[in-house]
Every structure is written in C-alpha cells, then in structure tokens.
Design an enzyme around this catalytic site. Sequence first.
Site, PDB file in Angstrom:
ATOM      1  N   ASN A   9       0.842  -1.952   2.530  1.00 52.61           N
ATOM      2  CA  ASN A   9       1.576  -1.179   1.529  1.00 52.61           C
ATOM      3  C   ASN A   9       2.988  -0.993   2.077  1.00 52.61           C
ATOM      4  O   ASN A   9       3.200  -0.196   2.985  1.00 52.61           O
ATOM      5  CB  ASN A   9       0.880   0.176   1.313  1.00 52.61           C
ATOM      6  CG  ASN A   9       1.677   1.104   0.414  1.00 52.61           C
ATOM      7  OD1 ASN A   9       2.669   0.684  -0.203  1.00 52.61           O
ATOM      8  ND2 ASN A   9       1.274   2.361   0.328  1.00 52.61           N
ATOM      9  N   LYS A  11       5.455   0.323   0.700  1.00 50.88           N
ATOM     10  CA  LYS A  11       6.121   1.522   0.172  1.00 50.88           C
ATOM     11  C   LYS A  11       7.537   1.137  -0.296  1.00 50.88           C
ATOM     12  O   LYS A  11       7.725   0.018  -0.769  1.00 50.88           O
ATOM     13  CB  LYS A  11       6.102   2.641   1.215  1.00 50.88           C
ATOM     14  CG  LYS A  11       4.675   2.864   1.751  1.00 50.88           C
ATOM     15  CD  LYS A  11       4.479   4.130   2.508  1.00 50.88           C
ATOM     16  CE  LYS A  11       3.014   4.246   2.911  1.00 50.88           C
ATOM     17  NZ  LYS A  11       2.713   5.469   3.648  1.00 50.88           N
ATOM     18  N   HIS A  94      -1.979   6.864  -4.817  1.00 47.67           N
ATOM     19  CA  HIS A  94      -1.585   7.067  -3.418  1.00 47.67           C
ATOM     20  C   HIS A  94      -1.163   8.523  -3.233  1.00 47.67           C
ATOM     21  O   HIS A  94      -0.565   9.113  -4.138  1.00 47.67           O
ATOM     22  CB  HIS A  94      -0.434   6.120  -3.044  1.00 47.67           C
ATOM     23  CG  HIS A  94      -0.188   6.096  -1.572  1.00 47.67           C
ATOM     24  ND1 HIS A  94       0.525   7.080  -0.939  1.00 47.67           N
ATOM     25  CD2 HIS A  94      -0.602   5.234  -0.608  1.00 47.67           C
ATOM     26  CE1 HIS A  94       0.551   6.813   0.375  1.00 47.67           C
ATOM     27  NE2 HIS A  94      -0.126   5.696   0.597  1.00 47.67           N
ATOM     28  N   GLU A  96       1.197   9.826  -1.722  1.00 45.46           N
ATOM     29  CA  GLU A  96       2.636  10.078  -1.907  1.00 45.46           C
ATOM     30  C   GLU A  96       2.969  10.226  -3.383  1.00 45.46           C
ATOM     31  O   GLU A  96       3.864  10.989  -3.757  1.00 45.46           O
ATOM     32  CB  GLU A  96       3.450   8.951  -1.245  1.00 45.46           C
ATOM     33  CG  GLU A  96       3.418   9.089   0.281  1.00 45.46           C
ATOM     34  CD  GLU A  96       3.580   7.795   1.047  1.00 45.46           C
ATOM     35  OE1 GLU A  96       3.979   6.776   0.459  1.00 45.46           O
ATOM     36  OE2 GLU A  96       3.298   7.807   2.258  1.00 45.46           O
ATOM     37  N   GLU A 166      -7.578   7.693   2.725  1.00 49.10           N
ATOM     38  CA  GLU A 166      -6.363   7.897   3.512  1.00 49.10           C
ATOM     39  C   GLU A 166      -6.149   9.391   3.740  1.00 49.10           C
ATOM     40  O   GLU A 166      -5.572  10.076   2.866  1.00 49.10           O
ATOM     41  CB  GLU A 166      -5.150   7.328   2.768  1.00 49.10           C
ATOM     42  CG  GLU A 166      -5.230   5.844   2.492  1.00 49.10           C
ATOM     43  CD  GLU A 166      -3.837   5.218   2.356  1.00 49.10           C
ATOM     44  OE1 GLU A 166      -3.597   4.222   3.041  1.00 49.10           O
ATOM     45  OE2 GLU A 166      -3.003   5.744   1.600  1.00 49.10           O
ATOM     46  N   GLY A 172       1.593   7.922   8.266  1.00 47.31           N
ATOM     47  CA  GLY A 172       2.949   7.879   8.810  1.00 47.31           C
ATOM     48  C   GLY A 172       3.185   8.835   9.968  1.00 47.31           C
ATOM     49  O   GLY A 172       4.317   9.068  10.366  1.00 47.31           O
ATOM     50  N   SER A 212      -1.976   5.336   9.734  1.00 48.09           N
ATOM     51  CA  SER A 212      -1.585   4.939  11.090  1.00 48.09           C
ATOM     52  C   SER A 212      -2.474   3.842  11.689  1.00 48.09           C
ATOM     53  O   SER A 212      -2.785   3.870  12.882  1.00 48.09           O
ATOM     54  CB  SER A 212      -1.513   6.164  12.003  1.00 48.09           C
ATOM     55  OG  SER A 212      -0.537   7.077  11.525  1.00 48.09           O
ATOM     56  N   GLY A 233       0.343   0.938   6.172  1.00 47.04           N
ATOM     57  CA  GLY A 233       1.714   1.251   5.767  1.00 47.04           C
ATOM     58  C   GLY A 233       2.718   0.679   6.749  1.00 47.04           C
ATOM     59  O   GLY A 233       3.030  -0.511   6.749  1.00 47.04           O
TER      60      GLY A 233
END
Length: 252
Positions: A9, A11, A94, A96, A166, A172, A212, A233
């Site tokens: 991903n 992003k 997701h 985010e 996730e 992250g 991560s 990510g």
Amino acid sequence: MRKKVIAGNWKMNMLPNEAIGFITELTPLVKSATHDVVLCVPYTDLFYALLTAQNTNIRIGAQNMSQYEKGAYTGEIAAPMLKSIGVSHVIIGHSERRQYFNETDEAVNEKVKSAFNHGLEPIVCVGETLEQREAGKVDEVITSQMQKALDGLTTEQVQKTILAYEPIWAIGTGKTASKEDANEAIKAIRNKIAEIYGQMTADSVIILYGGSVKSTNAKELFEMSDIDGGLVGGASLKVEEFSKIVNYDTQK
Ligand code: 13P
C-alpha cells in the site's frame, strides 16, 4: 490450502515516473514468487502501473473507491472506472480513511458491495486503537468491523473477500504486533466468520496482517497458522525491501 497474498500500500507516495521505475525493477525480483503480489497505488499512478505490470505476476490495486456507481460526486472514483482500466484489487476501509476522512462502517459496507458488483477484489481493513487494545476489546472491535463490512454479502462473496487485520497502533510506528497476538486476532476474525457463514467459508477467507511489516519480521508473521500474508505500507516503497518481503519463504 489458502494462498498467500503480499500486497503493498503505497499510500500517498510515488509519482508516475517513480511507479514505472519501481515496477520495472521489481518485476525480475518477484517473478518466481508462488503467492499473489499486489501493489495498491495512488489513482494518478494506476494507468502507468498497469501498463508497466502488463505480462508480469504483479497485480495492481487502488487504495479507495466511491460507494456510488456514477453521478454528481465531484472528485470521486467509482468501481466501474477502476475495473475498466484493468485494476484488480481495491483497499476498502483503511484506518487512515476511517480516521481522517470519516469513513463509516456503513460506507465501507456499501463500497465492498460495489466492488463485488463490478468484479473488483476488495481488501477490507479492520483494526483496533491502542486504547481499545488496552481495554481488552480487540476481538469485539475487529469482529464487529468485519461483520458490518460484510453485511448483506453472499457466502460466495465472503469467501472471495480479502481481509486485513491492521492494528492502528502498529501502522507506521515501527511497532509490530507480536506474531502470536496477530495470529490470535486473525483467528478471532476467522472464528466469527465460521459462526456466521460456516467453517468452509472461514477456512477459505484470506486474512492478511498489516502494521510495520518488514523483511526482518515477514517470515515469522506469515508462517503463523492463520496469517495469509501482509498488507505492507512503508516497506513497500523500497524495491529491495519489498521484494524480500514477497520472497520471505525463500529466506534462510
Ligand atoms: P506500515 O507498514 O507503514 O506500518 O503501514 C501499514 C499499512 O497501513 C498498510 O495498509
């Protein structure tokens, strides 16, 4: 046996020329991978990524889509648009998007349905916050998100859904869930699927871990009984690192 899926991903990273360069370099490094390799790229990279990945085993996904099919929704991208250019997968829900763009469980559910209606494979994300984990609510939160996301789908569609667990505190941050914790959470999702849709469906649903993931922890995570690969990510932005994650099973 369930196949493994390793999905990147990106992003909001990578310009078209970077995407082309990345996929060109990645292609020979992952050509012998036995599992599915997917790169979920920004909308503006999709066309370039699709052309560059033609005749390779790399499949291209989007990171979001509208729940609507067409119409006066300025700035949105609909499932038929993605499908028409050859996109195969789409990340939905997701954390985010849930956190920063107010995406609700209801919208996630509508998006999943629209993805299936137009022949896209949804990668549906669920995950708990640190507070929810500390309050002992992990299973409750993630199984409820899963149930709401899949509400109203046929059993066949549920079997084809890719889920991604996730934990938000692991995204992250460099903090990875332990392989045991990740496996337990994914098992809880699978058990709930068995309860609602039957054991056969639960056994066939692919459930990824994300948060991560790196080349140094991919193997131990992906070899757990219920973890069917990863949604990666930051580490998917570096060709060599991502190729090592894809090829985790050939690592010593
Ligand atoms: P990181 O791998 O950068 O933690 O991101 C995980 C993620 O959000 C993938 O969708």
